[in-house]
Design an enzyme around this catalytic site. Sequence first.
Site, PDB file in Angstrom:
ATOM      1  CB  VAL A 270      -1.008  -0.012   1.191  1.00  0.00           C
ATOM      2  CG1 VAL A 270      -0.323   0.097   2.526  1.00  0.00           C
ATOM      3  CG2 VAL A 270      -2.035   1.087   1.049  1.00  0.00           C
ATOM      4  N   GLY A 271       2.040   1.162   0.655  1.00  0.00           N
ATOM      5  CA  GLY A 271       2.979   2.286   0.652  1.00  0.00           C
ATOM      6  C   GLY A 271       3.661   2.365  -0.704  1.00  0.00           C
TER       7      GLY A 271
ATOM      8  CB  ILE B  43      -4.469   1.347   8.058  1.00  0.00           C
ATOM      9  CG1 ILE B  43      -4.338   0.556   6.742  1.00  0.00           C
ATOM     10  CG2 ILE B  43      -3.824   0.581   9.209  1.00  0.00           C
ATOM     11  CD1 ILE B  43      -2.920   0.359   6.242  1.00  0.00           C
TER      12      ILE B  43
ATOM     13  CG  ASP C 157       5.535  -4.230  11.872  1.00  0.00           C
ATOM     14  OD1 ASP C 157       6.210  -5.244  12.130  1.00  0.00           O
ATOM     15  OD2 ASP C 157       4.821  -4.138  10.853  1.00  0.00           O
TER      16      ASP C 157
ATOM     17  CG  HIS D  53       7.738  -3.857   7.364  1.00  0.00           C
ATOM     18  ND1 HIS D  53       8.297  -2.822   6.653  1.00  0.00           N
ATOM     19  CD2 HIS D  53       6.414  -3.809   7.080  1.00  0.00           C
ATOM     20  CE1 HIS D  53       7.363  -2.173   5.984  1.00  0.00           C
ATOM     21  NE2 HIS D  53       6.211  -2.757   6.222  1.00  0.00           N
ATOM     22  CB  ILE D  54       5.270  -9.159  10.759  1.00  0.00           C
ATOM     23  CG1 ILE D  54       5.069  -8.628  12.190  1.00  0.00           C
ATOM     24  CG2 ILE D  54       6.629  -9.839  10.598  1.00  0.00           C
ATOM     25  CD1 ILE D  54       4.821  -9.725  13.214  1.00  0.00           C
TER      26      ILE D  54
END
Length: 328
Positions: free
Chosen positions: A83-84, A164, A268, A292-293
């Site tokens: 998404v980033g 989000i 994260d 980063h999960i």
Amino acid sequence: MTTKVILTRKIPKVAFDILKKQAGVKIISWDNEEPIERKTFLEYANKNPDCAGILCMLTDKIDEELLSKLNKNKLKVVSTMSVGHDHIDKQACKKYGIKVGYTPGVLTNSTSDLAVTLLLAAARRLKESSDAAINGEWTTWKPEWLLGKEVYGSTVGIIGLGRIGSAFAKRMHHGFDCKILYSDVSEKDFAKDFNGKFVDLDTLLAESDFVVPHCDLNSKTKEMCNLEFFKKMRKDAIFINTTRGDVVKQDDLLTALQNNIISYAGIDVTVPEPLPTNHPLLKQKNCIVLPHIASSTRKCRNDMATLAVNNLLLGIQGKNLLKEVGLD
Ligand code: DGY
């Protein structure tokens, strides 16, 4: 005639099969769990200047240097499985008429679930508690040992109320009866679902038990969470980040944690990723670092990859993408 696409990583089978079955598409693939090295990526581009699409990850920089190796008239789409999209030079893509696809929506649930998980883990000091059980520090039940912060009924401040941020707010409000403050709105309409109150950033920082950015990384938000920011937070407040590491001035976060300017952090995302294993943040008792999960559930990764493949295929056919980054 075949259309070439470059794929920069091994992707879930369900999505790869869609791509493989496309007649007339030749896949130049880095078939590996680990990221393609920059040098190799540039070589792929150099050897395939006629490629029509790139399916990339958030770890691959798409910039002028890379695009200069390709025939910009042929390259129609860059589709990122994320998404980033801060790793993509959107101005360059706009200049050459290259569409940019991304994967919003499909990771909203898993990412907001992880933000809640991290918040609870930080509030209840799960890392220290688990370490204590493993290290033999657990002698008996003690009235004042490993005391955490009560989550139920607390105030949660969210910076960036998009998809989000709102999904996270709903979980905290409906699940834990939290009061939700927010600033930096992208979808103000969402706030009625959790009785959110819009406040300026300083008020949010001063009043929140938990401060949680949910904004994009861009020139305005880069290193937004710096020492001054942390000093405006309450001393007993907890900082949670699942967006991008660059939203935080990481050395300032370390200073804030070392000097008890804030009480705890759960992150994260870091700079760099991975964080070197000797990094001081990993040694801080009052900090939980995850690799980063946020989007890493099987369903979510399948959906992200499928959406990225569909964006790629639509793009190479010159059609509108399912999810396209606005390049204005
Ligand atoms: C994204 O898609 O940008 C997320 O950071 C992946 O977890």
